[in-house]
Each structure stands twice: as C-alpha cells, then as structure tokens.
Write a protein that holds these residues in place. Structure first.
Motif, PDB file in Angstrom:
ATOM      1  N   VAL A  74      20.541   1.516   4.873  1.00 35.94           N
ATOM      2  CA  VAL A  74      19.982   0.154   4.809  1.00 35.94           C
ATOM      3  C   VAL A  74      18.596   0.264   4.182  1.00 35.94           C
ATOM      4  CG1 VAL A  74      19.250  -1.836   6.190  1.00 35.94           C
ATOM      5  CG2 VAL A  74      21.223  -0.455   6.922  1.00 35.94           C
ATOM      6  N   GLY A  76      15.053  -1.585   3.190  1.00 37.82           N
ATOM      7  CA  GLY A  76      14.145  -2.732   3.295  1.00 37.82           C
ATOM      8  C   GLY A  76      13.193  -2.693   2.108  1.00 37.82           C
ATOM      9  N   GLY A  77      11.987  -2.156   2.351  1.00 41.93           N
ATOM     10  CA  GLY A  77      10.996  -2.054   1.273  1.00 41.93           C
ATOM     11  C   GLY A  77      11.111  -0.770   0.468  1.00 41.93           C
ATOM     12  N   GLY A  78      11.963   0.167   0.896  1.00 44.17           N
ATOM     13  CA  GLY A  78      12.188   1.405   0.152  1.00 44.17           C
ATOM     14  C   GLY A  78      11.025   2.394   0.204  1.00 44.17           C
ATOM     15  N   ILE A 136      -1.424  -0.497   6.032  1.00 47.24           N
ATOM     16  CA  ILE A 136      -2.620  -0.457   5.173  1.00 47.24           C
ATOM     17  C   ILE A 136      -2.295  -0.490   3.680  1.00 47.24           C
ATOM     18  CG2 ILE A 136      -3.984   0.794   6.905  1.00 47.24           C
ATOM     19  CD1 ILE A 136      -3.548   3.163   4.617  1.00 47.24           C
ATOM     20  N   GLY A 141       7.550  -2.148   3.238  1.00 46.71           N
ATOM     21  CA  GLY A 141       8.528  -3.096   3.767  1.00 46.71           C
ATOM     22  C   GLY A 141       8.229  -3.468   5.218  1.00 46.71           C
ATOM     23  N   VAL A 151       1.517   0.728  12.482  1.00 43.93           N
ATOM     24  CA  VAL A 151       0.129   1.086  12.779  1.00 43.93           C
ATOM     25  C   VAL A 151      -0.742   0.617  11.617  1.00 43.93           C
ATOM     26  CG1 VAL A 151      -1.430   3.050  13.091  1.00 43.93           C
ATOM     27  CG2 VAL A 151       0.893   3.155  14.001  1.00 43.93           C
ATOM     28  N   TYR A 416       4.824  10.022  14.945  1.00 39.93           N
ATOM     29  CA  TYR A 416       5.214   8.638  14.689  1.00 39.93           C
ATOM     30  C   TYR A 416       6.387   8.677  13.713  1.00 39.93           C
ATOM     31  CZ  TYR A 416       4.686   3.962  12.546  1.00 39.93           C
ATOM     32  OH  TYR A 416       4.898   2.709  12.033  1.00 39.93           O
TER      33      TYR A 416
END
Ligand SMILES: Cc1cc2nc3c(=O)[nH]c(=O)nc-3n(C[C@H](O)[C@H](O)[C@H](O)COP(=O)(O)OP(=O)(O)OC[C@H]3O[C@@H](n4cnc5c(N)ncnc54)[C@H](O)[C@@H]3O)c2cc1C
Length: 462
Positions: A74, A76-78, A136, A141, A151, A416
């Motif tokens: 899947v 999303g933003g890649g 940041i 994505g 974060v 993380y």
C-alpha cells in the motif's frame, strides 16, 4: 502466493472495469515513472499498480488481491525509507489519488484523505490559523507518518500526530469498511496509533487541529568541535523547557544555499527550533539559546508551513537514502563522544543525524495508551546517509551503520518504526516492546492471513 503475471488476462480486465481509477501494468509507458519512490535506493518491480481515487477502488483492490492470493503493498506518500510502499511482482494499492481535505473551523478538526501529503494539510489549515502536528518535511505522506506515530515540530506542545487522531475510516483485509475511534472498534483505533499499515488501509483520517499560525523558529549552528558541550547543555535545556519550545538536535554539513557561503561544506552541531507559543514571548524564550553563542543563527517569526517546508528544497525525491534509528533516554558522555566522532566524518553533504525530543505533551501519554511504546524515551534518534549519486551508496551506508553500531549499546533497545528500513522481526518486536503481544492479537483477529504484510510487520499468531 501468486504473481500478477500468473493471472488470466480476463481476471485483470474484469477487475480494471470495476475501477474509477486506473491500473498501470509493466507494459505501460508510465510504469517505470510510477514505480519510483522517494528513496532512489529502492528498485522494486511490482506486477501492477492500482491508482485508487475513492474508497470503492480500495475495497475492490483489497478483494482482488485477497481472492487471487497476491502480495499486496500500500503506497501513501511513498517516503518510507525501506520502500514499504512497494513490493516485487505483487499488487501495489496506490493512494496518491485519494486526496481530500475539509477543515471544520468550528470544531477545529480536519478530515484528510489516505493519500494526502503533509504540505496539503498545512496549506488547507493555515488560512484558518490552524495546524495538525506532523513531521518536518512537507512532501511526506500523511498515511505512513500518522500510522507510525508522527514526530515533528509540534510534538512537545501538542503531542505526536497519533495523539491528535480522532477517527479513521479503514478497509480491512476481508474487504469490509469500518470507522474506528475511541468508542467504535476501539481495539483497532488503539492499534493504528503507532502500529503502521498492519491492520488495514486507512482511507480517511480525522485530526484535532490546534491554533498555530506563525511560529518562531529556524536553525542555530555550532562548530562540530562543540558537539559534546552543546549536547550536554541541550539535554538539560530541552527537558526543562516549556512545551511551546521544540528543538531537534543534529550533526550535519551545511551543503550550500540558502545558507551563507562561509558555512558551506563544513560540519556542525545544529538545533532546529520551533516555538509555538505567544509571539510576544518568543524572543525571551530564545535568550538562553542565543546565550550559547551559536556561530550562525537564523531564527525568527514565520508562517508554520514555511518552517514545515524549510528543508524540502534540499531533499528532492530520488536521492539515495540509508536509514538507521534508535530511541535514547539520555545523552551521557559516551554518547556525546560518539556524536562528535561520527559527526566529524559525515561522508556526504546531505547525510545527517537527528535526535527528536519525546518530551512535553508527547511524553504525557501512557506507554500502553497507544501502540507507540517509547513514551518514556527522551529522544527518537535517526541517522541517514544521503547522496544523489548511487556510486556513493556504499559509503553512506557504511557511515550510517558504523554510527548506529557505536550508539546502539547506549540506546533504549528499539526504534521509531517510521525511521527503520527492512530490519527483521527482532527489531520490530523491540520497537513495540510491551505492546507487541496486544498488536499481534489484534492482527490475528483482523488480518489472520497477513494480507497486509509489506510494512513493519506484526505477524498474526497461529
Ligand atoms: C524526507 C523525509 C522526512 C521525514 N520526516 C519525518 C518526520 O519529521 N517525522 C516523522 O514522524 N517521520 C518522518 N519521516 C518518516 C516517515 O514518517 C515515513 O517514511 C513514513 O513511512 C512515510 O509515509 P508515506 O505515506 O510517505 O510512505 P509510504 O512509503 O507510502 O508508506 C509507508 C508505510 O505506510 C503504509 N501506509 C501509507 N499510507 C497508508 C494508508 N493510508 N493506510 C494504510 N497504510 C498506509 C504503507 O503500506 C507502508 O507500509 C520522514 C521521511 C522522509 C523520507
């Protein structure tokens, strides 16, 4: 597991005919462009892309993948470091067309599509003086960032992105569509706040936004030789600072413009600040920082989206990225010495290390309240070897691994998940710690056959 190549053409045609979006096959002219992701090191060859534009497309794609026993990724933003938005041979369910944003100004909430990028959310909320805490770099994505935790600049003031998630719509492995929040399907709502894409495809997120219009922030830099002194001061300072003040510390090289020429290609210990409080008090908040005599500072008031996109230009898509990460509870002398050592031999101008504070509001959520286990860590650390030239891949990888290996013994054990590459089950277990078993139980209930396996994978119990 079957491959797309092994399917009858009529099966693919029947599926394509159900879609509002389109499919892209290896024989299509735009296939090679479509299989690119943000990290230029990733070179995967999927069997097919489904470019979903609505929830019905996502449901059809999940059913098609499951019924034909296909490997599913899947996207999303890649942005994922390990390329977890892609797979080889299987089906990629691409959400880049699943974009919509609605800001509810009265309730200060925002509805966001499963395929939106951070910058699109900032663009939509900023005119209303609102912001959703995220990361940041604005090209990331929303999907992957949120499901892993999120974060960023507002973590100390308003918590992680997941701490601001109110609700999500999801397509589960059996093709059913559910809404999850604190009351409905609360087990799934718990799991997706940190547990990644393991439990289904999120087609829409509902976030709590906050009154953030302008922030006071930017970088302060010290010569790399001062790393130990600055880190010692920073640890004391940031852990006692008001929640309004966020600052992540880095070892880095100044690669070029927009920084002044005398700084170019030199190593620094830097801190990137974001003060999200009363602008009249910002200068006061920065007094102790400027008293540390940075060699260079460029802090001031700016619109929040400007800080969010400050580094976008330095990091265009397609660079080589190698990632390693860990959580840390302290910045003792041995740790500081390693940062000085490896910060002094950063191999390429874009490679860097970041330590993001997990304090303030982000630390006041309990360790078991969401799937994100390291609420008591002081920092989420990440080391990234970055360079445009594939010929430097070995060099940036070695520096990153060596830096990580030197620090890992002092870490809290796990990392993380959004800062990890494909690092195996032990690392995933260490990163979810006491929450892993509960995640595995929920995975077993909702995705017993591990249809959603291309992620930091929680294995179902059998
Ligand atoms: C330049 C850069 C800056 C970054 N800065 C930050 C930062 O400041 N803070 C931070 O927390 N992280 C940051 N990250 C890490 C980022 O959170 C992860 O890379 C994250 O995986 C990116 O999400 P994506 O949707 O862009 O990625 P993708 O590669 O598309 O997906 C990543 C994973 O999420 C899953 N996924 C994505 N969308 C959905 C969805 N809608 N439903 C179900 N599963 C989904 C995918 O299946 C995959 O497993 C940064 C990454 C980069 C490259």
């Amino acid at each position: 597991m079957k491959t797309i190549k092994g399917l009858e053409p009529t099966i693919i045609e029947t599926f394509s005919n159900q879609l509002q979006g389109k499919t892209i096959m290896p024989s299509d002219a735009d296939f090679d462009e479509t299989r690119k992701v943000y990290n230029g090191m990733i070179d995967k060859h999927p069997g097919m892309f489904v470019m979903c534009v609505d929830v019905a497309d996502v449901i059809a794609s999940v059913n098609f993948g499951r019924e034909n026993n296909l490997l599913i990724a899947v996207r999303g933003g890649g942005h994922n470091g390990g390329g977890l938005g892609l797979c080889n041979d299987g089906l990629v369910i691409d959400l880049s067309g699943l974009k919509f944003i609605r800001v509810d100004v009265t309730n200060k909430t925002v509805r966001v599509g499963g395929g939106n990028l951070l910058r699109e959310v900032d663009h939509a909320t900023h005119p209303f003086g609102l912001a959703v805490p995220a990361g940041i770099v604005s090209t990331t994505g929303v999907g992957g960032l949120t499901l892993g935790g999120g974060v960023g600049h507002l973590s100390r003031k308003y918590g992680l992105t997941i701490d601001n998630l109110l609700e999500a719509d999801m397509v589960l492995a059996d093709g059913t569509f559910v809404t999850v929040n604190a009351e409905r399907n609360s087990d799934l709502f718990w799991a997706i706040r940190g547990g990644g894409g393991n439990f289904g495809i999120v087609t829409s997120f509902k976030f709590q936004a906050h009154p953030v219009k302008n922030v006071f922030g930017g970088p302060t830099l010290w010569p790399i030789e001062k790393t130990e002194e600055i880190m010692e001061w920073y640890h004391e300072f940031i852990n006692n600072a008001p929640d309004e003040l966020n600052g992540f510390i880095t070892t880095m090289i100044i690669p070029g413009p927009p920084f002044p020429e005398h700084l170019h290609n030199k190593q620094f210990c830097g801190i990137i600040w974001c003060y999200a409080g009363d602008m009249n008090r910002a200068k006061e908040a920065f007094k102790p920082i400027l008293a540390m005599n940075p060699l260079f500072e460029h802090v001031g008031e700016m619109p929040y989206p400007s800080l969010q996109s400050l580094f976008d230009g330095l990091f265009p898509p397609g660079l080589q990225w190698y990632w390693r990460a860990d959580f840390f509870n302290e910045l003792g002398p041995e740790i500081r010495a390693q940062h000085l050592k490896f910060g002094s031999k950063i191999p390429t101008p874009l490679s860097q290390m970041h330590l993001y504070p997990i304090s303030g509001a982000a630390s006041r959520i309990g360790k078991e309240e969401t799937a994100w286990a390291y609420r008591d860590a002081k920092y989420a650390g990440v080391i990234v070897g970055i360079d445009p030239d594939p010929a430097n891949a070995t060099k940036i990888t070695k520096w990153c691994k060596d830096y990580w290996s030197a620090l890992h013994p002092y870490s809290s054990g796990g990392a993380y998940s959004n800062f990890m590459m494909d690092e195996g089950q032990d690392r995933i277990k260490a990163s979810y710690k006491h929450n892993y078993n509960r995640l595995a139980k929920i995975k077993t209930q909702y995705d017993p056959n591990n249809l959603f396996s291309v992620n930091q994978n929680i294995k179902p119990n059998h």
